[in-house]
Scaffold this motif. Sequence first.
Motif, PDB file in Angstrom:
ATOM      1  N   HIS A   4     -16.676  -3.749  -7.315  1.00  0.00           N
ATOM      2  CA  HIS A   4     -15.679  -3.964  -6.886  1.00  0.00           C
ATOM      3  C   HIS A   4     -15.954  -4.722  -5.676  1.00  0.00           C
ATOM      4  CE1 HIS A   4     -11.430  -3.288  -6.950  1.00  0.00           C
ATOM      5  NE2 HIS A   4     -11.342  -3.053  -5.626  1.00  0.00           N
ATOM      6  N   ILE A   5     -14.682  -5.968  -5.805  1.00  0.00           N
ATOM      7  CA  ILE A   5     -14.315  -7.248  -5.320  1.00  0.00           C
ATOM      8  C   ILE A   5     -12.811  -7.177  -5.069  1.00  0.00           C
ATOM      9  CG2 ILE A   5     -14.264  -9.606  -4.828  1.00  0.00           C
ATOM     10  CD1 ILE A   5     -16.818  -9.736  -6.715  1.00  0.00           C
ATOM     11  N   THR A   6     -12.488  -7.682  -3.372  1.00  0.00           N
ATOM     12  CA  THR A   6     -11.765  -6.984  -2.958  1.00  0.00           C
ATOM     13  C   THR A   6     -10.857  -8.568  -2.244  1.00  0.00           C
ATOM     14  OG1 THR A   6     -11.900  -6.431  -1.117  1.00  0.00           O
ATOM     15  CG2 THR A   6     -11.698  -4.707  -3.033  1.00  0.00           C
ATOM     16  N   SER A   7     -11.765  -9.347  -2.630  1.00  0.00           N
ATOM     17  CA  SER A   7     -11.862 -10.639  -0.730  1.00  0.00           C
ATOM     18  C   SER A   7     -11.313 -11.901  -1.303  1.00  0.00           C
ATOM     19  CB  SER A   7     -12.321 -10.595   0.587  1.00  0.00           C
ATOM     20  OG  SER A   7     -11.833 -11.465   1.166  1.00  0.00           O
ATOM     21  N   LEU A   8     -10.448 -12.991  -1.110  1.00  0.00           N
ATOM     22  CA  LEU A   8     -10.989 -14.040  -2.036  1.00  0.00           C
ATOM     23  C   LEU A   8     -12.258 -14.686  -1.207  1.00  0.00           C
ATOM     24  CD1 LEU A   8      -7.594 -14.898  -2.262  1.00  0.00           C
ATOM     25  CD2 LEU A   8      -8.792 -14.835  -4.214  1.00  0.00           C
ATOM     26  N   LYS A   9     -11.938 -13.837  -0.155  1.00  0.00           N
ATOM     27  CA  LYS A   9     -12.991 -15.050   0.638  1.00  0.00           C
ATOM     28  C   LYS A   9     -14.283 -14.384   0.277  1.00  0.00           C
ATOM     29  CE  LYS A   9     -10.369 -16.062   4.716  1.00  0.00           C
ATOM     30  NZ  LYS A   9     -10.485 -15.598   6.007  1.00  0.00           N
ATOM     31  N   ASN A  10     -14.939 -13.861  -0.364  1.00  0.00           N
ATOM     32  CA  ASN A  10     -16.258 -13.102  -1.093  1.00  0.00           C
ATOM     33  C   ASN A  10     -16.857 -14.818  -1.590  1.00  0.00           C
ATOM     34  OD1 ASN A  10     -18.236 -12.155  -3.188  1.00  0.00           O
ATOM     35  ND2 ASN A  10     -17.316 -10.158  -2.814  1.00  0.00           N
ATOM     36  N   PRO A  11     -18.107 -14.557  -1.631  1.00  0.00           N
ATOM     37  CA  PRO A  11     -19.127 -15.207  -1.864  1.00  0.00           C
ATOM     38  C   PRO A  11     -18.886 -16.073  -3.334  1.00  0.00           C
ATOM     39  CG  PRO A  11     -20.631 -14.783   0.023  1.00  0.00           C
ATOM     40  CD  PRO A  11     -19.551 -13.231  -0.538  1.00  0.00           C
ATOM     41  N   LYS A  12     -19.375 -14.688  -4.285  1.00  0.00           N
ATOM     42  CA  LYS A  12     -19.128 -14.913  -5.505  1.00  0.00           C
ATOM     43  C   LYS A  12     -17.494 -15.954  -6.609  1.00  0.00           C
ATOM     44  CE  LYS A  12     -22.449 -11.110  -6.750  1.00  0.00           C
ATOM     45  NZ  LYS A  12     -22.604 -10.908  -5.744  1.00  0.00           N
ATOM     46  N   VAL A  13     -16.560 -14.964  -5.897  1.00  0.00           N
ATOM     47  CA  VAL A  13     -15.419 -16.079  -6.255  1.00  0.00           C
ATOM     48  C   VAL A  13     -15.425 -16.874  -5.520  1.00  0.00           C
ATOM     49  CG1 VAL A  13     -12.828 -15.639  -5.413  1.00  0.00           C
ATOM     50  CG2 VAL A  13     -14.250 -13.492  -5.383  1.00  0.00           C
ATOM     51  N   THR A  14     -16.167 -17.462  -4.475  1.00  0.00           N
ATOM     52  CA  THR A  14     -16.210 -18.935  -4.492  1.00  0.00           C
ATOM     53  C   THR A  14     -16.959 -20.145  -5.083  1.00  0.00           C
ATOM     54  OG1 THR A  14     -15.787 -18.299  -1.987  1.00  0.00           O
ATOM     55  CG2 THR A  14     -16.512 -20.413  -2.120  1.00  0.00           C
ATOM     56  N   THR A  15     -17.959 -19.635  -5.700  1.00  0.00           N
ATOM     57  CA  THR A  15     -18.262 -20.016  -6.559  1.00  0.00           C
ATOM     58  C   THR A  15     -17.767 -19.888  -7.763  1.00  0.00           C
ATOM     59  OG1 THR A  15     -20.634 -19.435  -5.571  1.00  0.00           O
ATOM     60  CG2 THR A  15     -20.913 -19.949  -7.743  1.00  0.00           C
ATOM     61  N   TRP A  16     -17.417 -18.630  -8.324  1.00  0.00           N
ATOM     62  CA  TRP A  16     -16.870 -19.265 -10.114  1.00  0.00           C
ATOM     63  C   TRP A  16     -15.447 -19.500  -9.815  1.00  0.00           C
ATOM     64  CZ3 TRP A  16     -16.341 -12.906  -9.241  1.00  0.00           C
ATOM     65  CH2 TRP A  16     -17.483 -12.413  -9.310  1.00  0.00           C
ATOM     66  N   LYS A  17     -14.641 -20.106  -7.982  1.00  0.00           N
ATOM     67  CA  LYS A  17     -13.636 -20.786  -8.455  1.00  0.00           C
ATOM     68  C   LYS A  17     -14.279 -22.354  -8.519  1.00  0.00           C
ATOM     69  CE  LYS A  17     -10.142 -19.889  -4.908  1.00  0.00           C
ATOM     70  NZ  LYS A  17     -10.089 -19.896  -4.121  1.00  0.00           N
TER      71      LYS A  17
END
Length: 253
Positions: A4-17
Amino acid sequence: MLEHITSLKNPKVTTWKSLKDRKGRKENGCFLVEGRKMVEEAIVSAFPVEAVLVDDARLGEFTLPAGVPAYSMPAHVLAAVCDTKTPQGIAAIVRMAEVELHGPRLVAMDGVQDPGNVGTIIRTADAAGFDGVILSAQCADVFSPKVLRATMGSVFRMGIRVTDDLPGVLSQMVKEGASVLSSQLDGEPFYQRSPLNERFVLVIGSEGNGVTDEVKAIATHKVKLPMRGGAESLNAAVAAGIMMYELTRDLDH
């Protein structure tokens, strides 16, 4: 296992973006596909699926593939990763792969820059019975979100090759016995063309400048579609579709 991921600042989210941009895709060697159909197509293709991303509120709508890391997240986080304004609840991170070109019927794009045209030509090639697609490095990025959406999943079923030396690739094919058809305004009438070899490549040029001089010099056949009305030319994807279906008409017999 579902993470589960909740934060826009999660490193994975940054990479996916970052996969929305060509630079990010190149650096990570991955691209993103959105929607149930595209994710299902990716899973059964030759492209390795690195991760599946799902909207928390829609988890019950999807059967997640075994053996693939999965991440659930709020709708706003998934929306930040996706390119579309209204994500369909599921997306996948897919590793780039070059699928070998098998079969005698190919279409090549020489600098086609509109993402919609590139994706539509790939989709039409799949529908018409072509075996693969070659793109010059000057074409729109085949793994960009707009191109992928326009392919409607056909990108996963076709052999795809991107080259920075399209003239060299076509020249080698001619040496190996292939016919190369260059679609150009000063060519011979398409429906009166001279016979082709069993193996052939149809080349579609850029929207503004057409086929490059280097490719024209290699072509064994230079062809044009009839313009019976006032228009000087056709949209690249429309012209490609007409010619591809005509060139594979014998498959119906």
